[in-house]
Design a protein around this motif. Structure first.
Motif, PDB file in Angstrom:
ATOM      1  N   THR A 226       0.815  -1.211   0.000  1.00 14.72           N
ATOM      2  CA  THR A 226       0.000   0.000   0.000  1.00 14.72           C
ATOM      3  C   THR A 226       0.854   1.270   0.000  1.00 14.72           C
ATOM      4  O   THR A 226       2.020   1.250   0.382  1.00 14.72           O
TER       5      THR A 226
ATOM      6  N   GLY B 281       1.305   4.230   1.985  1.00 16.17           N
ATOM      7  CA  GLY B 281       0.972   4.583   3.361  1.00 16.17           C
ATOM      8  C   GLY B 281       0.505   3.362   4.135  1.00 16.17           C
ATOM      9  O   GLY B 281       0.367   2.262   3.598  1.00 16.17           O
ATOM     10  N   TYR B 282       0.238   3.572   5.408  1.00 18.89           N
ATOM     11  CA  TYR B 282      -0.170   2.480   6.298  1.00 18.89           C
ATOM     12  C   TYR B 282      -1.502   1.893   5.847  1.00 18.89           C
ATOM     13  O   TYR B 282      -2.437   2.628   5.554  1.00 18.89           O
ATOM     14  N   PRO B 283      -1.607   0.544   5.787  1.00 16.00           N
ATOM     15  CA  PRO B 283      -2.887  -0.073   5.407  1.00 16.00           C
ATOM     16  C   PRO B 283      -3.930   0.183   6.497  1.00 16.00           C
ATOM     17  O   PRO B 283      -3.848  -0.375   7.582  1.00 16.00           O
ATOM     18  N   SER B 284      -4.885   1.043   6.215  1.00 19.18           N
ATOM     19  CA  SER B 284      -5.783   1.524   7.263  1.00 19.18           C
ATOM     20  C   SER B 284      -6.990   0.634   7.531  1.00 19.18           C
ATOM     21  O   SER B 284      -7.535   0.652   8.609  1.00 19.18           O
ATOM     22  N   ARG B 285      -7.409  -0.117   6.555  1.00 22.96           N
ATOM     23  CA  ARG B 285      -8.599  -0.956   6.762  1.00 22.96           C
ATOM     24  C   ARG B 285      -8.231  -2.427   6.633  1.00 22.96           C
ATOM     25  O   ARG B 285      -7.824  -2.879   5.578  1.00 22.96           O
ATOM     26  N   ASN B 286      -8.425  -3.154   7.715  1.00 18.78           N
ATOM     27  CA  ASN B 286      -8.201  -4.598   7.729  1.00 18.78           C
ATOM     28  C   ASN B 286      -6.886  -5.019   7.067  1.00 18.78           C
ATOM     29  O   ASN B 286      -6.899  -5.693   6.036  1.00 18.78           O
ATOM     30  N   PRO B 287      -5.763  -4.610   7.639  1.00 21.48           N
ATOM     31  CA  PRO B 287      -4.498  -5.028   7.023  1.00 21.48           C
ATOM     32  C   PRO B 287      -4.371  -6.551   7.022  1.00 21.48           C
ATOM     33  O   PRO B 287      -4.854  -7.235   7.924  1.00 21.48           O
TER      34      PRO B 287
END
Length: 140
Positions: free
Chosen positions: A28, A30-36
């Motif tokens: 991704t 940036g940080y995987p924000s939804r259900n990594p």
């Protein structure tokens, strides 16, 4: 702001997504924000430690793009997680060696620089992360 950082960040993300060594990893911007996923890589922040004018018309830009690889192994150990993370980091490094300019003509050099490796127990699994930066020199 004139910079090659955003093009490099996108090219780096796309290169990591295409690496056979990282098949099965969520990659991704940036940080995987939804259900990594249990295994993910993010191409994150950009830092500009220096920028210099080469002539009155051109500038040499140096910047770093953070890359974090995360892995969770059920029933794994700290050593197994860290070995997997090392394998992933080596895959990224090998991908960069194959295309050092990341397909961007203005990129002069790029290096994969590991910064931190950590592993820890987390809710019945072993989890770990390797943090690195991709250091880039480009001409404007």
């Amino acid at each position: 702001m004139s910079t090659h950082a955003f093009a490099v960040k996108g090219a780096l993300r796309d290169m990591i997504r295409a690496l056979p060594a990282l098949a099965g990893y969520q990659v991704t911007w940036g940080y995987p924000s939804r259900n990594p996923e249990r295994r993910w890589v993010f191409v994150g922040e950009v830092l500009w430690p220096e920028s210099q004018w080469a002539t009155n018309r051109s500038r040499e830009e140096v910047f770093e793009v953070s890359v974090v690889v995360n892995c969770q192994l059920s029933g794994g150990t700290s050593e197994e997680v860290e070995s997997e993370l090392q394998r992933m980091a080596a895959g990224i490094e090998d991908g960069m060696k194959a295309v050092p300019n990341l397909g961007i003509q203005s990129v002069v050099t790029s290096d994969f620089v590991p910064k931190k490796l950590v592993s820890f127990p987390s809710d019945g699994v072993y989890e770990g992360q390797i943090e690195a930066v991709v250091r880039v020199k480009a001409r404007m």
